[in-house]
Write a protein that holds these residues in place. Structure first.
Motif, PDB file in Angstrom:
ATOM      1  N   SER B 305       0.762  -1.258  -0.004  1.00 42.12           N
ATOM      2  CA  SER B 305      -0.137   0.061   0.017  1.00 42.12           C
ATOM      3  C   SER B 305       0.938   1.204  -0.021  1.00 42.12           C
ATOM      4  O   SER B 305       0.652   2.104  -0.472  1.00 42.12           O
ATOM      5  CB  SER B 305      -0.925  -0.091   0.992  1.00 42.12           C
ATOM      6  OG  SER B 305      -0.289   0.081   2.553  1.00 42.12           O
ATOM      7  N   ASN B 306       2.224   1.332   0.589  1.00 44.04           N
ATOM      8  CA  ASN B 306       2.912   2.379   0.786  1.00 44.04           C
ATOM      9  C   ASN B 306       3.454   2.516  -0.840  1.00 44.04           C
ATOM     10  O   ASN B 306       3.589   3.759  -1.308  1.00 44.04           O
ATOM     11  CB  ASN B 306       4.021   2.140   1.677  1.00 44.04           C
ATOM     12  CG  ASN B 306       3.671   2.534   2.924  1.00 44.04           C
ATOM     13  OD1 ASN B 306       2.974   3.569   3.313  1.00 44.04           O
ATOM     14  ND2 ASN B 306       4.262   1.963   4.229  1.00 44.04           N
ATOM     15  N   ALA B 307       3.753   1.413  -1.444  1.00 40.83           N
ATOM     16  CA  ALA B 307       4.156   1.420  -2.748  1.00 40.83           C
ATOM     17  C   ALA B 307       3.227   1.908  -3.889  1.00 40.83           C
ATOM     18  O   ALA B 307       3.473   2.748  -4.854  1.00 40.83           O
ATOM     19  CB  ALA B 307       4.696   0.147  -3.254  1.00 40.83           C
ATOM     20  N   LEU B 308       2.111   1.848  -3.409  1.00 37.57           N
ATOM     21  CA  LEU B 308       0.965   2.332  -4.299  1.00 37.57           C
ATOM     22  C   LEU B 308       0.732   3.909  -4.093  1.00 37.57           C
ATOM     23  O   LEU B 308      -0.188   4.390  -4.567  1.00 37.57           O
ATOM     24  CB  LEU B 308      -0.382   1.664  -4.085  1.00 37.57           C
ATOM     25  CG  LEU B 308      -0.444   0.051  -4.599  1.00 37.57           C
ATOM     26  CD1 LEU B 308      -1.623  -0.708  -4.069  1.00 37.57           C
ATOM     27  CD2 LEU B 308       0.232  -0.200  -5.825  1.00 37.57           C
ATOM     28  N   GLY B 309       1.436   4.617  -3.005  1.00 33.29           N
ATOM     29  CA  GLY B 309       1.089   5.717  -2.694  1.00 33.29           C
ATOM     30  C   GLY B 309      -0.078   6.112  -1.604  1.00 33.29           C
ATOM     31  O   GLY B 309      -0.337   7.273  -1.447  1.00 33.29           O
ATOM     32  N   TRP B 310      -0.312   5.409  -0.865  1.00 33.68           N
ATOM     33  CA  TRP B 310      -1.747   5.466  -0.042  1.00 33.68           C
ATOM     34  C   TRP B 310      -1.635   6.329   1.077  1.00 33.68           C
ATOM     35  O   TRP B 310      -2.319   6.931   1.562  1.00 33.68           O
ATOM     36  CB  TRP B 310      -2.223   3.971   0.376  1.00 33.68           C
ATOM     37  CG  TRP B 310      -3.014   3.244  -0.907  1.00 33.68           C
ATOM     38  CD1 TRP B 310      -2.821   3.569  -2.104  1.00 33.68           C
ATOM     39  CD2 TRP B 310      -3.553   2.295  -0.672  1.00 33.68           C
ATOM     40  NE1 TRP B 310      -3.523   2.763  -2.787  1.00 33.68           N
ATOM     41  CE2 TRP B 310      -4.217   1.943  -1.882  1.00 33.68           C
ATOM     42  CE3 TRP B 310      -4.173   1.600   0.561  1.00 33.68           C
ATOM     43  CZ2 TRP B 310      -4.930   0.889  -2.142  1.00 33.68           C
ATOM     44  CZ3 TRP B 310      -5.011   0.192   0.458  1.00 33.68           C
ATOM     45  CH2 TRP B 310      -5.275  -0.003  -0.958  1.00 33.68           C
ATOM     46  N   GLY B 311      -0.241   6.322   1.906  1.00 33.55           N
ATOM     47  CA  GLY B 311      -0.116   7.282   2.999  1.00 33.55           C
ATOM     48  C   GLY B 311       1.158   7.177   3.693  1.00 33.55           C
ATOM     49  O   GLY B 311       1.225   7.698   4.803  1.00 33.55           O
ATOM     50  N   ASP B 312       2.192   6.620   3.103  1.00 36.72           N
ATOM     51  CA  ASP B 312       3.518   6.676   4.090  1.00 36.72           C
ATOM     52  C   ASP B 312       3.048   6.143   5.442  1.00 36.72           C
ATOM     53  O   ASP B 312       3.395   6.844   6.237  1.00 36.72           O
ATOM     54  CB  ASP B 312       4.112   8.098   4.144  1.00 36.72           C
ATOM     55  CG  ASP B 312       5.283   8.363   4.756  1.00 36.72           C
ATOM     56  OD1 ASP B 312       5.912   6.973   5.264  1.00 36.72           O
ATOM     57  OD2 ASP B 312       5.873   9.182   5.045  1.00 36.72           O
ATOM     58  N   TRP B 313       2.540   4.882   5.435  1.00 40.74           N
ATOM     59  CA  TRP B 313       2.252   4.607   6.852  1.00 40.74           C
ATOM     60  C   TRP B 313       2.890   3.286   7.328  1.00 40.74           C
ATOM     61  O   TRP B 313       3.194   2.498   6.536  1.00 40.74           O
ATOM     62  CB  TRP B 313       0.664   4.435   6.944  1.00 40.74           C
ATOM     63  CG  TRP B 313      -0.270   3.360   6.191  1.00 40.74           C
ATOM     64  CD1 TRP B 313       0.092   2.790   4.892  1.00 40.74           C
ATOM     65  CD2 TRP B 313      -1.594   2.836   6.538  1.00 40.74           C
ATOM     66  NE1 TRP B 313      -0.597   1.960   4.644  1.00 40.74           N
ATOM     67  CE2 TRP B 313      -1.714   2.037   5.330  1.00 40.74           C
ATOM     68  CE3 TRP B 313      -2.412   3.198   7.347  1.00 40.74           C
ATOM     69  CZ2 TRP B 313      -3.285   1.363   5.189  1.00 40.74           C
ATOM     70  CZ3 TRP B 313      -3.532   2.453   7.415  1.00 40.74           C
ATOM     71  CH2 TRP B 313      -3.898   1.562   6.388  1.00 40.74           C
TER      72      TRP B 313
END
Lengths: 89, 398
Positions: B305-313
């Motif tokens: 999900s981070n690699a998809l740009g969702w949230g730096d979470w």
């Protein structure tokens, strides 16, 4: 061989086809002869053939093959694929 | 004559590793799949008492008018400008539009992310579903010619048509609004954490592999990857439609219900999208060999999900019944600040819902519907409210 339905995919009728171990190489040869050589993705260790009516994708081991149908895919397309895979209902 | 391949470099994706943001033609783009996009559309357009379709069309018009303008060059002739408009749509993964007859007021599309998404995720429909494309085309006409037009879909593949067909109405209408945001919220300079890590999952390898994938539309303008259809959607579009939806519903006294609906869509997205991903050959090839238990799967999902740009979470604490996450530059919180200023309440409906959804996927049993609601998530702090990070707490529902 057998197939298992894959949930939550691009098409409701998405399956993984589990080939018999000794049939993997010959099956991919038949698929490549019909729709072209597989393209490899080294980052994910996958390979795929992009046919007009579906994408055939697997890990580099070639088995199982996930068949992602396009919406235009017909029963005749599936029948041709099944013949190449050697899959019967 | 300029060819499509000559224009592609204008749309090269630039990746910012510190925040995982992807940028195309001056806009941060977030990669979501057809499940989320179709559900979000159904929620916003399906709400009674508000003009949900107008929210979607208006947002697409403003955002893509701006993004396309940034992809154009001063020396482009009109043929080239229309070619860029076709290319951007296809490149981002929304399908394939034919603008060759736009002078006659006719546009067709023979491939559509939203049609595929609706049919695959939500089933048959009696309505046209290409509101997004109507807005995109309105923005494109404005970027290319400066005119403000209305575009209406008159035939849709979702209803069985051979191709989608749009008509352009050049009658009087208000001017196209600017995509006004200020001030820009900078990414955090100090590192976050400490974060919990899996001993087995190489998160950076997963991120590098996903970022290295050519996430651009194929010949049909679609991105079939991880067994779902992905698309590069500008963060501004998501923010404009979600903010617009909640504000419109507030006018009816139903803003809390609106937020619950957005969280619910994301919760389904978290389960459906990652269930598709976890059954994909890409998962089998790279990620499955790293996964020894359910916690490993959760860490791998967060990396994707981070690699998809969702949230730096990132995970700050985790048990099979609980999960705590910290996001430092999520697009919802940052976008709210940029569009509206400081928020009175947390704004990250997507991350909140996904946080619950991934726990339901990883630790739940049964069908998606049986898992739904078995974990609850809340956003405890939000960058949108001026906090240094967004923090999410997920708990299993007793």
């Amino acid at each position: 061989m057998h197939r298992e339905k894959v949930p939550a995919c691009v098409h409701p009728e998405t399956y993984k086809y589990f080939l018999d171990r000794d049939a993997v190489i010959s099956t991919w040869q038949r698929l490549a002869a019909r729709w072209g050589e597989p393209r490899h993705n080294p980052s994910f260790r996958t390979m795929e053939i992009a046919a007009p009516r579906f994408t055939l994708r697997a890990t580099v081991l070639g088995n199982p093959i996930t068949v992602l149908r396009r919406r235009e895919c017909t029963a005749a397309d599936v029948a041709e694929l099944h013949a190449l895979l050697g899959y019967g209902e | 004559m300029v060819t499509g391949s000559d224009l592609v470099p204008r749309l090269t994706m630039q990746y910012e590793p510190a925040t995982y943001r992807r940028r195309i033609a001056g806009h941060d783009v977030i990669i979501h799949c057809h499940h989320y996009n179709a559900r979000l559309q159904r929620t916003i357009e399906g709400a009674r008492g508000i003009d949900g379709k107008g929210i979607l069309v208006g947002a697409a018009e403003v955002v893509f008018g701006d993004q396309l303008a940034r992809a154009l060059r001063p020396g482009d002739d009109e043929v080239t400008r229309w070619a860029v408009a076709e290319l951007l749509y296809r490149h981002l993964g929304f399908g394939r539009i034919d603008l060759s007859r736009i002078g006659e007021g006719i546009v067709t599309a023979d491939s559509s992310h939203f049609v595929e998404g609706w049919l695959a995720g939500l089933g048959e429909t009696t309505d046209n579903v290409c509101s997004f494309t109507e807005g995109y085309l309105q923005g494109a006409v404005h970027a290319v010619t400066g005119a403000a037009v209305r575009v209406r879909e008159v035939e849709c593949m979702a209803r069985g048509a051979g191709r989608c067909r749009f008509e352009v109405d050049r009658g009087e209408r208000p001017a196209v609004a600017a995509n006004h945001k200020e001030p820009a919220i900078a990414s955090p300079r100090e590192p976050g954490g400490p974060y919990a890590k899996s001993a087995h999952v190489d998160e950076q390898a997963i991120i590098d592999a996903v970022v290295g994938m050519p996430m651009i539309g194929d010949d049909a303008g679609l991105i079939p990857a991880f067994s779902v259809y992905l698309a590069n959607m500008p963060a501004d579009f998501y923010n404009r439609i979600c903010i617009g939806f909640v504000e419109a519903m507030r006018g009816l006294g139903r803003d809390k219900a609106a937020i619950r609906l957005l969280v619910s869509d994301a919760e389904h997205c978290g389960m459906n999208t990652f269930r598709g991903i976890m059954h994909s050959p890409e998962w089998d090839g790279l990620i499955a060999p790293m996964v020894r238990d359910r916690a490993d799967a959760l860490h791998a999902i967060i990396a994707i999900s981070n690699a998809l740009g969702w949230g730096d979470w990132h995970v700050t604490a985790h048990t099979p019944r609980t999960l705590a996450l910290e996001s430092r530059y999520g697009y919802e919180a940052v976008g709210y600040r940029e569009y509206r200023g400081l928020a009175a309440a947390p704004q990250c409906a997507m991350l909140t819902g996904v946080a619950a959804g991934v726990m339901e996927l990883v630790y739940g049993e049964g069908t998606v519907e049986e898992r739904y609601g078995t974990f609850s998530a809340r956003e405890e702090r939000c960058v949108g409210c001026g906090e240094p990070s967004c923090n999410f707490a997920v708990e299993q529902v007793e």
